[in-house]
Design a protein around this motif. Structure first.
Motif, PDB file in Angstrom:
ATOM      1  N   ARG A 109      46.092  26.191 -21.888  1.00  7.25           N
ATOM      2  CA  ARG A 109      45.237  25.928 -23.047  1.00  7.25           C
ATOM      3  C   ARG A 109      43.769  26.170 -22.712  1.00  7.25           C
ATOM      4  NH1 ARG A 109      46.056  20.197 -25.639  1.00  7.25           N
ATOM      5  NH2 ARG A 109      45.320  19.615 -23.558  1.00  7.25           N
ATOM      6  N   ASN A 110      43.379  25.816 -21.484  1.00  5.70           N
ATOM      7  CA  ASN A 110      41.999  26.020 -21.061  1.00  5.70           C
ATOM      8  C   ASN A 110      41.632  27.496 -21.034  1.00  5.70           C
ATOM      9  OD1 ASN A 110      40.157  26.515 -18.350  1.00  5.70           O
ATOM     10  ND2 ASN A 110      39.468  24.767 -19.552  1.00  5.70           N
ATOM     11  N   LYS A 146      43.107  29.972 -22.715  1.00  2.25           N
ATOM     12  CA  LYS A 146      43.088  30.479 -24.091  1.00  2.25           C
ATOM     13  C   LYS A 146      41.788  30.099 -24.792  1.00  2.25           C
ATOM     14  CE  LYS A 146      46.856  29.809 -26.476  1.00  2.25           C
ATOM     15  NZ  LYS A 146      48.040  29.105 -27.011  1.00  2.25           N
ATOM     16  N   GLN A 147      41.331  28.861 -24.573  1.00  5.22           N
ATOM     17  CA  GLN A 147      40.092  28.409 -25.199  1.00  5.22           C
ATOM     18  C   GLN A 147      38.891  29.219 -24.696  1.00  5.22           C
ATOM     19  OE1 GLN A 147      39.331  24.217 -24.781  1.00  5.22           O
ATOM     20  NE2 GLN A 147      37.257  24.355 -25.592  1.00  5.22           N
ATOM     21  N   ARG A 148      38.845  29.472 -23.387  1.00  7.40           N
ATOM     22  CA  ARG A 148      37.725  30.232 -22.823  1.00  7.40           C
ATOM     23  C   ARG A 148      37.730  31.675 -23.319  1.00  7.40           C
ATOM     24  NH1 ARG A 148      37.956  31.101 -17.692  1.00  7.40           N
ATOM     25  NH2 ARG A 148      39.936  30.110 -17.160  1.00  7.40           N
ATOM     26  N   VAL A 195      38.867  32.744 -26.237  1.00  7.36           N
ATOM     27  CA  VAL A 195      38.429  32.732 -27.636  1.00  7.36           C
ATOM     28  C   VAL A 195      36.923  32.468 -27.717  1.00  7.36           C
ATOM     29  CG1 VAL A 195      38.601  31.499 -29.827  1.00  7.36           C
ATOM     30  CG2 VAL A 195      40.683  32.077 -28.561  1.00  7.36           C
ATOM     31  N   GLU A 196      36.419  31.548 -26.901  1.00 10.07           N
ATOM     32  CA  GLU A 196      34.985  31.247 -26.922  1.00 10.07           C
ATOM     33  C   GLU A 196      34.163  32.459 -26.516  1.00 10.07           C
ATOM     34  OE1 GLU A 196      34.599  27.906 -24.350  1.00 10.07           O
ATOM     35  OE2 GLU A 196      35.154  26.433 -25.900  1.00 10.07           O
TER      36      GLU A 196
END
Length: 213
Positions: free
Chosen positions: A120-121, A123-125, A127-128
């Protein structure tokens, strides 16, 4: 095991069914795919505009300014790449392991939680980072559009040197926009490769062995 078999959005939830993991992957693909489609459309519009311009005007000066713009953007991109290289040297699970963990293997429940948070980390990075590039691209386009509107209102009263100065500014902006479009498209293309690499790394990690038995 394919990518969609391993995606878990919420590590605390019950194991996801095939349909859920498939939908999660499709959602991520759509977010990046739509962006790539928009990039290609903007790129076509920019190419049409550039073909209608006289590229011979102020050729030497334009090359100098374009080089400066490229150098600035490349310097920023190099910093991002260095950050990625440093990140890759770290243990991907380390930030998510239980405090004072010293064992060779995590129990099943903890392994699921740690793996989910790690994925999840990333994927978040991803997208950011995509959103940061998109915002810079939008800012460049908006600024150029405002300058064009101002120029169109005032062009009848401008002298030739001011018109030439605007044309130079416009070419520099279009060059920066083109670079940002290419960076965004490359980032989108690389995103799934990075996720896939992490999946493969976690599958080989002995601390998560109970997940793959």
């Amino acid at each position: 095991m394919c990518i969609r078999d391993r995606i878990q959005v919420d590590p605390f939830a019950a194991p996801l069914k095939e349909a859920q993991t498939s939908d999660d992957l499709k959602e991520l693909q759509q977010r990046f795919g739509v962006t790539n489609q928009n990039i290609r459309e903007m790129d076509r519009n920019m190419s049409d505009l550039m073909r209608n311009r006289n590229h011979d005007e102020d050729k030497i000066e334009v090359v100098t300014h374009v080089y400066d713009a490229s150098r600035n953007l490349n310097a920023e991109e190099s910093k991002e790449e260095e950050t990625e290289q440093v990140e890759e040297q770290y243990d991907p699970l380390k930030p998510f392991l239980p405090p004072n963990f010293v064992g060779d293997e995590l129990d099943l429940k903890t392994a699921e939680k740690v793996k989910g948070e790690c994925l999840r980390n990333l994927k978040q990075r991803l997208v950011e980072r995509k959103e940061i590039i998109e915002q810079r691209l939008l800012d460049e386009q908006s600024e150029l559009e405002l300058k064009r509107q101002t120029f169109n209102r005032q062009k009848d009263s401008l002298d030739p040197s001011e018109i030439e100065r605007f044309e130079l500014t416009e070419k520099e902006a279009l060059f920066r926009i083109n670079i940002l479009q290419m960076r965004l498209e490359k980032h989108n293309e690389d995103a799934f490769g990075k996720l896939n690499d992490l999946y493969g790394s976690l599958k080989k990690d002995s601390r998560l062995r109970l997940l793959y038995e």
